[in-house]
Structure formats: structure tokens, C-alpha cells
Design a protein around this motif. Sequence first.
Motif: not given
Length: 168
Positions: A72-77, A142-152, A109-114
Motif C-alpha cells: 500500500h502506498c497511498d494510491w487508490y483505484g 489502464f491509466m493513472a493520475r499522480p497527485l504528487i511528484d513521485e510516481i511509483p 493521497a499520492h495518486g489514483c488509477v482507473v
Amino acid sequence: MLIREETENDFAAITALLASAFETAPHSQQTEHLIVDALRKSGQLTLSLIAEQDNELVGCIAFSPVKINGKHCDWYGLGPVAVNPDRQGMGIGSELIQSGIRHLRAEDAHGCVVLGEPDYYSRFGFAPLPDLKLEGVPDQYFMARPLIDEIPSGKVDYDPAFYIEPNA
């Protein structure tokens, strides 16, 4: 239109809306209502918003934690998101997505995926990230929206609720 967090009184209406909205969706196994229920029961439904118009539930959206490389790294679906079939195309889904992203951002949150249609979700800042993968899914969906600069980078796993078999 009012967008607010779900309450226990909304559960039956959310279930009915999800079943109705996905009844004829071509890429659905019609398990979205089961997914939300399982996430709720397991405590993994991080955020569930509903849209109301004229005291009627017309849309809903759910967010739950995802794991990246098993952690878990504060990313959400994001998902599922649904709008009553007779109210689609009126901006309700857009409002729910934007509100959900604002809630996630407010919770650090650090980011979101969909997983979804690129033409739709790109309007909200979602894009495929070359180093973030969902096994068995074409990259463009499969897409992502980072909410911080660091992208895993790595393999993304949704909660087991997303793998419910139809009629199980």
C-alpha cells in the motif's frame, strides 16, 4: 445537484443504480454492485460518493486502495462510477470524478488509477504511465493520475473484491 458521501441509508439505492447502469455495459460482468458491497464489508471502501438530484440518487463513485508491487502506498483505484442510464451525458459522472479527486487530494493521497476508456478519463488528467501496469490489461485502458511528484513503478493490484465471479 448535491454530491455527498454515502450513508447506510443509501446502500440499497447504490446497489440498484450500479446494477442498472452496468446491465448492458459491454465490458462488464455485471458485478459492480457486488464489488462495492464487498469493499464496504471489508473496510476497503475508502470513499463512496453519491450524486442526488431532486432527492433521487442519480450517480455514485467508489475509491479503494490499490497495492503497487504488493505494498500500500497511498494510491487508490477509481471505480466503479455509475450514472442512472436516463441521466447519462449530463455531466454527473464528471462531477463525481472531480469531487472524488478533490477528496483524495485533501486526504494526501499520492495518486489514483482507473481502468476505462482513455477518451473519457483523459479529460480528468488520467493517462497511461509506462512504468505502472495492470496485468492482463492493454496499456491504453489502464491509466493513472499522480497527485504528487513521485510516481511509483510496478505492478498494480486491486482489492480482491474486484475479482468476484458473476453468480458466485
